[in-house]
Write a protein that holds these residues in place. Structure first.
Motif, PDB file in Angstrom:
ATOM      1  N   ARG A   1       0.826  -1.205   0.000  1.00  0.00           N
ATOM      2  CA  ARG A   1       0.000   0.000   0.000  1.00  0.00           C
ATOM      3  C   ARG A   1       0.868   1.266   0.000  1.00  0.00           C
TER       4      ARG A   1
ATOM      5  N   THR B   1       2.158   1.688  -3.460  1.00  0.00           N
ATOM      6  CA  THR B   1       1.058   2.147  -4.311  1.00  0.00           C
ATOM      7  C   THR B   1       0.856   3.649  -4.194  1.00  0.00           C
TER       8      THR B   1
ATOM      9  N   ARG C   1     -13.868   2.601  -5.698  1.00  0.00           N
ATOM     10  CA  ARG C   1     -12.742   3.532  -5.638  1.00  0.00           C
ATOM     11  C   ARG C   1     -11.932   3.515  -6.928  1.00  0.00           C
TER      12      ARG C   1
ATOM     13  N   TYR D   1      -9.201   6.162  -0.810  1.00  0.00           N
ATOM     14  CA  TYR D   1      -8.548   4.862  -1.029  1.00  0.00           C
ATOM     15  C   TYR D   1      -7.510   4.601   0.057  1.00  0.00           C
ATOM     16  N   ARG D   2      -6.706   5.630   0.371  1.00  0.00           N
ATOM     17  CA  ARG D   2      -5.667   5.471   1.397  1.00  0.00           C
ATOM     18  C   ARG D   2      -6.285   5.152   2.754  1.00  0.00           C
TER      19      ARG D   2
ATOM     20  N   GLU E   1      -9.173   3.801   3.471  1.00  0.00           N
ATOM     21  CA  GLU E   1      -9.864   2.516   3.504  1.00  0.00           C
ATOM     22  C   GLU E   1      -8.925   1.331   3.327  1.00  0.00           C
ATOM     23  N   SER E   2      -7.667   1.600   2.942  1.00  0.00           N
ATOM     24  CA  SER E   2      -6.744   0.512   2.612  1.00  0.00           C
ATOM     25  C   SER E   2      -5.930   0.005   3.791  1.00  0.00           C
TER      26      SER E   2
ATOM     27  N   GLU F   1      -8.792  -3.373  -5.131  1.00  0.00           N
ATOM     28  CA  GLU F   1      -9.824  -2.524  -4.527  1.00  0.00           C
ATOM     29  C   GLU F   1      -9.855  -2.762  -3.011  1.00  0.00           C
ATOM     30  N   PRO F   2      -9.972  -1.692  -2.203  1.00  0.00           N
ATOM     31  CA  PRO F   2     -10.123  -1.895  -0.751  1.00  0.00           C
ATOM     32  C   PRO F   2     -11.329  -2.774  -0.449  1.00  0.00           C
TER      33      PRO F   2
END
Length: 472
Positions: free
Chosen positions: A22, A25, A93, A144-145, A147-148, A218-219
């Protein structure tokens, strides 16, 4: 094993957080986020001025930046609205990321094939589309960050994001100018084809973000909590009461309730009156460095620093030190937690602002400037990494895009407003008193961090008490 060895290994283990998929990413997504910004501000202004466009018209283009300040208005769409075809294929997302990045590629390509001497209005519309698409991409990347990964990984992800973002700004600034100069058939002469080549290259580099969005995972889907389910039931009841209205209108009003009202109500219901402390901290945490940054370039010129000295020490070396500071901040948050580093970062920023008062007394001295920029940007990187992690911890994952967009907008309102008075203050009292005053503005932030830490602790204790106890 000696304590020193154990400590060294512990630090080594903490630094391995940057090898997390992550975190890697977010470096590439940060590059994708940072690339469009200068292409509709500094670099575009350079192009327009070289083409002979009047300064007054060029400054109007800065208004496209309002898209970044008001992104919270359409952030709820990314939380609640699915994109036909894309969302079933990529997830919520990633589909929004791909859509925003495709729009960026198309709008930047449109800028490349436009001519400011033939249709300036079209260029303005394309610049607005770039800014809108870029702000949308920022909204989705933040969501996204959040939820990841968990809270401890947020600072590391923020650090790699900042590294990618800053590198992209160098590419979009100095890099685009280098390409335009290389592609120009006559040195130092305006060529629309040269700028077309530069902007097409920048558009192609947006492929970094697009490829990243297509290959990442995807998260995990966010499961609705009990409160959200109850809110949805209220919407159903509301729709039934509004049955006399057209069906489409009643459904739209219900959607507005969930997408816009619920995220704001959720925050105030979770923290109650203590939300005032949190919002005060958000609006004040960056007050010192933002106000200082508004007048910094004017200060450098007044101190007699040349363009070459500013570009080397501040625009390149300073960026590197910010990236290093963010990297250190990510490790420290992972090791010691968010609130301790949030406090330390605020203290360091306030102290390093005093160094500018020292520089104001010394005057033109590149060695002193290097020391000041090194320590100030290092502290700023640490503080920013911790602050992003803190903001992320405040969001309810049910409304991550909407709430984070609101927080990131609130954090600049007060500093930007006060920064407008900085020039007048310097005219009346001088740079030494200005930088001393800016440093003192950071002291109340320390009190707010301490108060917010108590709020965070009480909230955690309350959640632990509410969790059901199960037999092992």
């Amino acid at each position: 094993m000696s304590p020193t060895q154990s400590g060294s290994e512990s630090w080594l283990e903490s630094s391995k957080i940057y090898l997390h998929p992550r975190a890697i990413t977010l470096f590439f997504l940060g590059f994708s986020s940072g690339l469009p910004l200068l292409l509709v501000f500094g670099t575009l202004s350079f192009w327009l001025r070289e083409a002979g466009v009047e300064r007054s018209l060029i400054t109007y283009f800065s208004w496209v930046g309002l898209a970044y300040g008001f992104k919270w208005i359409w952030a709820p769409l990314t939380d609640r609205l699915s994109i036909p075809l894309l969302s079933p294929l990529l997830g919520r997302r990633r589909s929004w990321l791909v859509l925003a990045q495709v729009m960026l590629i198309l709008s930047l390509s449109g800028l490349a094939f436009s001519n400011p001497l033939e249709n300036l209005k079209l260029m303005a519309l394309l610049a607005l589309l770039v800014a809108f698409s870029s702000a949308t991409q920022d909204i989705v990347i933040d969501a996204y960050r959040i939820e990841s990964a968990g809270e401890r990984l947020q600072a590391a992800m923020a650090a790699t994001y900042m590294a990618g973002y800053r590198i992209a700004m160098i590419v979009a600034g100095a890099g685009a100018l280098v390409v335009a100069a290389w592609a120009s058939p006559i040195a130092d002469a305006y060529s629309v084809d040269a700028w077309r080549t530069a902007y097409l290259c920048m558009s192609a580099l947006m492929g970094v973000g697009l490829v990243t969005s297509l290959i990442i995972s995807e998260p995990q889907p966010v499961e609705m909590d009990q409160e959200t389910l109850e809110q949805q039931q209220k919407v159903i009841e509301f729709s039934e009461r509004m049955a006399h209205l057209p069906h489409g209108l009643s459904r739209f009003l219900g959607w507005l309730y969930i997408a816009i009202f619920c995220p704001f109500r959720d925050f105030t219901s979770r923290y109650g009156m203590q939300a005032i402390i949190i919002l005060a901290l958000i609006s004040c945490y960056r007050i010192s460095d933002v106000i200082l940054g508004i007048i910094a370039n004017v200060f450098y010129v007044d101190m007699g620093f040349t363009k070459e000295e500013i570009s080397k020490i501040i625009k390149v070396y300073g960026v590197v030190m910010t990236i290093v500071g963010a990297g250190i901040g990510g490790i420290l948050v992972n090791r010691f937690g968010v609130m301790k580093i949030l406090f330390s970062g605020a203290l360091l920023v306030a102290l390093t602002n005093l160094l500018f008062a020292w520089l104001a007394m010394v005057g033109h001295d590149t060695f002193v400037l290097t020391i000041v920029i090194s320590l100030d940007n290092l502290s700023g990187g640490i503080a920013t990494a911790a602050f992003v992690a803190y903001l992320s911890s405040l969001t309810n994952i049910q409304y991550s895009a909407t709430q984070y967009a609101l927080f990131s907008s609130v954090m600049l309102l007060l500093p930007k407003f006060l920064g407008g008075f900085s020039g007048g203050f310097v005219d009346n009292f001088g740079y030494i008193w200005f930088f001393t005053g800016v440093a003192l503005l950071g002291l109340p932030v320390l009190i707010l961090v301490w108060m917010a830490a108590r709020v965070k602790q009480k909230t955690s204790e309350k959640q632990e008490v509410q969790e059901p106890v199960t037999d092992s």
